[in-house]
Enzyme design. Structure first.
Site, PDB file in Angstrom:
ATOM      1  CG  ASP A 136      53.029  36.811  45.654  1.00  0.00           C
ATOM      2  OD1 ASP A 136      51.527  36.855  44.774  1.00  0.00           O
ATOM      3  OD2 ASP A 136      52.574  36.582  47.084  1.00  0.00           O
ATOM      4  CE  LYS A 170      61.910  47.024  55.248  1.00  0.00           C
ATOM      5  NZ  LYS A 170      61.069  47.992  55.904  1.00  0.00           N
ATOM      6  CE1 TYR A 214      57.448  35.109  45.648  1.00  0.00           C
ATOM      7  CE2 TYR A 214      56.615  33.491  43.782  1.00  0.00           C
ATOM      8  CZ  TYR A 214      56.063  34.866  44.790  1.00  0.00           C
ATOM      9  OH  TYR A 214      54.990  34.359  44.748  1.00  0.00           O
ATOM     10  CG  ASP A 238      46.907  38.620  45.807  1.00  0.00           C
ATOM     11  OD1 ASP A 238      46.824  38.951  44.404  1.00  0.00           O
ATOM     12  OD2 ASP A 238      46.707  38.392  46.454  1.00  0.00           O
ATOM     13  CG  ASP A 277      57.509  49.738  55.595  1.00  0.00           C
ATOM     14  OD1 ASP A 277      58.386  50.426  54.860  1.00  0.00           O
ATOM     15  OD2 ASP A 277      58.381  49.958  56.571  1.00  0.00           O
TER      16      ASP A 277
HETATM   17  C1  IPM Z   1      50.676  35.157  41.801  1.00  0.00           C
HETATM   18  C2  IPM Z   1      50.575  33.547  42.311  1.00  0.00           C
HETATM   19  C3  IPM Z   1      51.525  33.395  42.382  1.00  0.00           C
HETATM   20  C4  IPM Z   1      52.330  33.423  42.548  1.00  0.00           C
HETATM   21  C5  IPM Z   1      51.515  31.582  42.624  1.00  0.00           C
HETATM   22  C6  IPM Z   1      50.240  30.535  42.729  1.00  0.00           C
HETATM   23  C7  IPM Z   1      52.900  30.808  43.049  1.00  0.00           C
HETATM   24  O1  IPM Z   1      50.118  34.092  43.561  1.00  0.00           O
HETATM   25  O2  IPM Z   1      50.800  35.517  40.436  1.00  0.00           O
HETATM   26  O3  IPM Z   1      50.522  36.128  42.339  1.00  0.00           O
HETATM   27  O4  IPM Z   1      53.311  33.751  43.743  1.00  0.00           O
HETATM   28  O5  IPM Z   1      53.267  34.282  41.730  1.00  0.00           O
HETATM   29 MG    MG Z   2      50.256  35.825  44.077  1.00  0.00          MG
END
Ligand code: IPM
Ligand code: MG
Length: 357
Positions: free
Chosen positions: A248, A192, A142, A252, A224
């Site tokens: 990230d 990884k 990032y 999710d 993975d």
């Molecule tokens: C998160 C989001 C952010 C990230 C985006 C909105 C920049 O997806 O906080 O997980 O990638 O960190």
């Molecule tokens: Mg995210």
């Protein structure tokens, strides 16, 4: 009376609606637990771009720096996707994380019994899941240099750099080891290392630290495989330690074990200064302004703020219990709706949460 200065960042999309609900609840718990919250609302994200051209105005960053804690709702709107990167809401979020040196992102995932059927996974797979993703937040691909887009050999090339120093790895690993020590003493580091040098260094440093935490059982997993194991057998995990990009993605995925990303809070912490507390979900522009949003992830983020950032443990527990009670009573926002439950909008859910307090 104890006083805490809280910067509120309502941001974009459903942000202002869920902020209104959360602020009201915070005012009530503060009064009941004998402390005072001094709110300072600041522009951030797309709202700040509209107001002043920058997603993170200097005044907002300064206000955050001088606060005791920052509570963010959500940012982002497809309207800004075509703007240069430095004028997008997401860049403001990265700037805030970097500006407050919030290298440790904690994303707890627990299955609330009332929501066991909200998941797309079978209840026997997710029952009892209680894990914590510890994501490195101010380094990795990032933020790595060099990055950009260049003309080379007659075509365009885009590139980013995944990079971690030993200092960056050690400080996030320490957070994960400490947390694991206070939980079920199991730490799984995700990388990884079969392909990436940066991951091999990550793995070496985690192994080196393991000897100082003899009571914590450490394992390593390729990202993975971790993605697969999270849906195959999520109960095997307690603390998951990982870098910025993998964290990230995996957070999710882990969020969906609960059935709705609308339930998940997070905390971003540095070694000093205020923490940033925010729901894991985004700004949901498709349902913004329609009173349909689920405010509970932000309420639970406010609870994390009270517990971790402001050391107001009893008030934190009170907020968490109000969420539990409302769900047990069968109230649901649209994202969680199932048969036999009562569907509520954002503000009506806020009312129920208030009554349950
Ligand atoms: C998160 C989001 C952010 C990230 C985006 C909105 C920049 O997806 O906080 O997980 O990638 O960190
Ligand atoms: Mg995210």
């Amino acid at each position: 009376m104890r006083q805490h200065r809280v910067v509120l960042l309502p941001g974009d999309g459903i942000g202002p609606e869920i902020t209104a609900v959360t602020k009201r609840l915070l005012e009530v718990v503060a009064e009941r637990h004998d402390f005072q919250l001094i709110f300072d609302e600041q522009d951030f994200g797309g709202a700040a771009i509209d107001a002043s051209g920058s997603p993170l105005p200097t005044s907002t960053l300064e206000a955050c720096r001088h606060s005791d804690a920052v509570l963010l709702a959500a940012i982002g709107n497809p309207r800004f996707d075509a703007l240069p990167r430095d004028q997008r809401p997401e860049t403001g979020l990265l700037g805030l994380r970097a500006g407050l040196k919030l290298f440790a992102n904690l994303r707890p995932v627990t299955i609330l019994p009332a929501l066991i059927n909200a998941s797309s996974l079978k209840s026997e797979v997710i029952e009892g899941v209680d894990l914590m993703v510890v994501r490195e937040l101010t380094g990795g691909i990032y933020f790595g240099q060099p990055k950009g887009r260049i003309e080379a050999d007659g075509e365009e090339r885009g590139f980013n750099t995944m990079t971690y120093s030993t200092t960056e790895i050690d400080r996030i690993a320490r957070v994960a080891f400490e947390l694991a020590g206070n939980r079920s003493k199991k730490l799984c580091s995700i990388d990884k290392a079969n392909v990436l040098d940066v991951s091999q260094l990550w793995r070496d440093r985690v192994d080196a630290m393991a000897s100082s935490y003899a009571d914590v059982e450490v394992s390593h997993m390729y990202v993975d495989n971790a993605a697969m194991q999270l849906v195959r057998n999520p109960r095997q995990f307690d603390v998951l330690l990982t870098g910025n990009l993998f964290g990230d993605i995996l957070s999710d995925e882990a969020a969906m074990l609960t059935g709705s990303i609308g339930m998940l809070p997070s905390a971003s912490l540095g070694s000093e200064g205020p923490g940033l507390f925010e729901p894991v979900h985004g700004s949901a522009p498709d349902i913004a302004g329609q009173d349909l949003a689920n405010p509970m992830a932000m309420v639970l983020s406010a609870a994390m703020m009270l517990r971790i950032g402001l050391k107001e443990t009893d008030a934190a527990t009170a907020l968490e219990q109000s969420v539990d009670r409302v769900l047990q009573a069968g109230f649901r926002t649209g994202d969680l709706m199932s048969e036999g439950c009562e569907r509520l909008g954002c503000s009506a859910m806020g009312e129920q949460l208030l009554q349950a307090l």
